[in-house]
Write an enzyme that holds these catalytic residues in place. Structure first.
Site, PDB file in Angstrom:
ATOM      1  N   ARG A   1      42.374  24.451  29.967  1.00 44.44           N
ATOM      2  CA  ARG A   1      41.471  25.168  29.069  1.00 44.44           C
ATOM      3  C   ARG A   1      40.300  24.279  28.644  1.00 44.44           C
ATOM      4  O   ARG A   1      39.175  24.745  28.504  1.00 44.44           O
ATOM      5  CB  ARG A   1      42.249  25.645  27.833  1.00 44.44           C
TER       6      ARG A   1
ATOM      7  N   ARG B   1      50.814  26.942   8.646  1.00 46.40           N
ATOM      8  CA  ARG B   1      51.094  25.886   9.598  1.00 46.40           C
ATOM      9  C   ARG B   1      51.864  24.748   8.947  1.00 46.40           C
ATOM     10  O   ARG B   1      52.198  23.777   9.615  1.00 46.40           O
ATOM     11  CB  ARG B   1      49.758  25.338  10.090  1.00 46.40           C
TER      12      ARG B   1
ATOM     13  N   ARG C   1      35.858  23.519  23.548  1.00 49.02           N
ATOM     14  CA  ARG C   1      36.407  23.182  22.237  1.00 49.02           C
ATOM     15  C   ARG C   1      36.534  21.682  22.076  1.00 49.02           C
ATOM     16  O   ARG C   1      37.024  20.987  22.947  1.00 49.02           O
ATOM     17  CB  ARG C   1      37.775  23.849  22.055  1.00 49.02           C
TER      18      ARG C   1
ATOM     19  N   ARG D   1      47.837  17.299  18.348  1.00 49.29           N
ATOM     20  CA  ARG D   1      48.149  18.660  17.894  1.00 49.29           C
ATOM     21  C   ARG D   1      49.598  19.011  18.168  1.00 49.29           C
ATOM     22  O   ARG D   1      50.236  19.694  17.380  1.00 49.29           O
ATOM     23  CB  ARG D   1      47.200  19.660  18.549  1.00 49.29           C
TER      24      ARG D   1
ATOM     25  N   LYS E   1      48.681  32.357  21.735  1.00 47.15           N
ATOM     26  CA  LYS E   1      48.706  33.134  20.497  1.00 47.15           C
ATOM     27  C   LYS E   1      47.456  33.975  20.308  1.00 47.15           C
ATOM     28  O   LYS E   1      47.532  35.145  19.999  1.00 47.15           O
ATOM     29  CB  LYS E   1      48.745  32.199  19.272  1.00 47.15           C
TER      30      LYS E   1
HETATM   31  P1  ADP Z   1      45.542  25.653  18.460  1.00 46.97           P
HETATM   32  O1  ADP Z   1      46.706  26.459  18.015  1.00 46.97           O
HETATM   33  O2  ADP Z   1      45.268  25.776  19.931  1.00 46.97           O
HETATM   34  O3  ADP Z   1      45.612  24.210  18.015  1.00 46.97           O
HETATM   35  P2  ADP Z   1      43.790  26.873  16.436  1.00 46.97           P
HETATM   36  O4  ADP Z   1      42.541  27.571  16.733  1.00 46.97           O
HETATM   37  O5  ADP Z   1      44.893  27.650  15.808  1.00 46.97           O
HETATM   38  O6  ADP Z   1      44.223  26.231  17.824  1.00 46.97           O
HETATM   39  O7  ADP Z   1      43.495  25.623  15.483  1.00 46.97           O
HETATM   40  C1  ADP Z   1      42.534  24.651  15.786  1.00 46.97           C
HETATM   41  C2  ADP Z   1      42.486  23.585  14.670  1.00 46.97           C
HETATM   42  O8  ADP Z   1      42.053  24.189  13.430  1.00 46.97           O
HETATM   43  C3  ADP Z   1      43.819  22.905  14.321  1.00 46.97           C
HETATM   44  O9  ADP Z   1      44.150  21.835  15.178  1.00 46.97           O
HETATM   45  C4  ADP Z   1      43.548  22.439  12.877  1.00 46.97           C
HETATM   46  O10 ADP Z   1      42.759  21.282  12.837  1.00 46.97           O
HETATM   47  C5  ADP Z   1      42.704  23.585  12.311  1.00 46.97           C
HETATM   48  N1  ADP Z   1      43.584  24.595  11.664  1.00 46.97           N
HETATM   49  C6  ADP Z   1      43.786  25.865  12.084  1.00 46.97           C
HETATM   50  N2  ADP Z   1      44.654  26.512  11.289  1.00 46.97           N
HETATM   51  C7  ADP Z   1      45.042  25.614  10.347  1.00 46.97           C
HETATM   52  C8  ADP Z   1      45.939  25.640   9.250  1.00 46.97           C
HETATM   53  N3  ADP Z   1      46.650  26.746   8.960  1.00 46.97           N
HETATM   54  N4  ADP Z   1      46.072  24.533   8.494  1.00 46.97           N
HETATM   55  C9  ADP Z   1      45.380  23.425   8.752  1.00 46.97           C
HETATM   56  N5  ADP Z   1      44.520  23.303   9.780  1.00 46.97           N
HETATM   57  C10 ADP Z   1      44.349  24.380  10.573  1.00 46.97           C
END
Ligand code: ADP
Length: 190
Positions: A128, A89, A134, A145, A14
């Site tokens: 990754r 989300r 990360r 996740r 994404k």
């Molecule tokens: P990925 O899609 O690879 O898990 P992201 O960078 O989108 O990576 O998100 C990393 C983390 O940030 C998530 O696992 C969550 O803990 C937090 N996070 C990101 N966006 C949201 C959201 N919309 N609501 C709640 N937590 C979020």
């Protein structure tokens, strides 16, 4: 205005695709994951609050996430529109976004969904993790996740399908090919 959302399981690519799209269509790009990572790196109050949650691969509480995202969008309203990556989300986040958009007199133009099966996702995320640095690219957190995605985020696809703005795109293939397929979908709704 072109206001887009992009969905996909963690590791679907994404972020990579969204940044390319934001550049091409001149959209303001907002990634809640990136916002949180920046805040953690700065050691801000928000960053410290979310660090343990993110490390475990759980979701940051809706009220925190909604507030920061709305604040960022309001700060940056000029331009052709926006592209949201990683938000909403959960169903409550999607409902909050609907209310916010209505209040701001904005509309969601389309919801891109990058489709990648679980086996491929796990392979990509472990790979990754070897270089991303990360906190949440370890096996335990990846498992979490994916579960959170299936339970809390996947239902949003139906939510947007019912509204008639879901645009599914195959997320397997080379980066440019996927980008091209995303652009084809966007150009249909422009
Ligand atoms: P990925 O899609 O690879 O898990 P992201 O960078 O989108 O990576 O998100 C990393 C983390 O940030 C998530 O696992 C969550 O803990 C937090 N996070 C990101 N966006 C949201 C959201 N919309 N609501 C709640 N937590 C979020």
């Amino acid at each position: 205005m072109l206001n887009l959302l992009i969905f996909g399981p963690p590791g679907a690519g994404k972020g990579t695709q969204a940044k390319m799209l934001a550049e091409k269509y001149q959209l303001n790009y907002f990634s809640t994951g990136e916002i949180f990572r920046e805040e953690m790196a700065k050691g801000s109050e928000l960053g410290n609050k979310v660090k343990n949650i993110i490390e475990q691969g759980a979701l940051v509480p809706d009220e925190i996430t909604i507030a920061i995202l709305e604040e960022r969008i309001i700060e940056k309203k000029e331009g052709n529109g926006f592209l949201l990556d990683g938000f909403p989300r959960t169903i409550p986040q999607a409902e909050a976004l609907d209310i916010f958009m209505q209040k701001e007199n904005l509309k969601i133009s389309g919801v891109l969904s990058l489709e990648v099966h679980n086996e491929e996702i796990i392979k990509r995320l472990i790979l990754r993790g070897q270089t991303s640095g990360r906190l949440d690219d370890n096996e335990e957190s990846i498992k979490n996740r994916l579960e959170v995605y299936d339970k809390q985020t996947a239902p949003l696809l139906e939510y947007y399908q019912k509204k008639g703005n879901l645009l599914p795109v195959n997320g397997i293939g080379d980066i440019d090919e996927i980008q091209n397929n995303l652009c084809i979908e966007i150009d249909k709704i422009k």
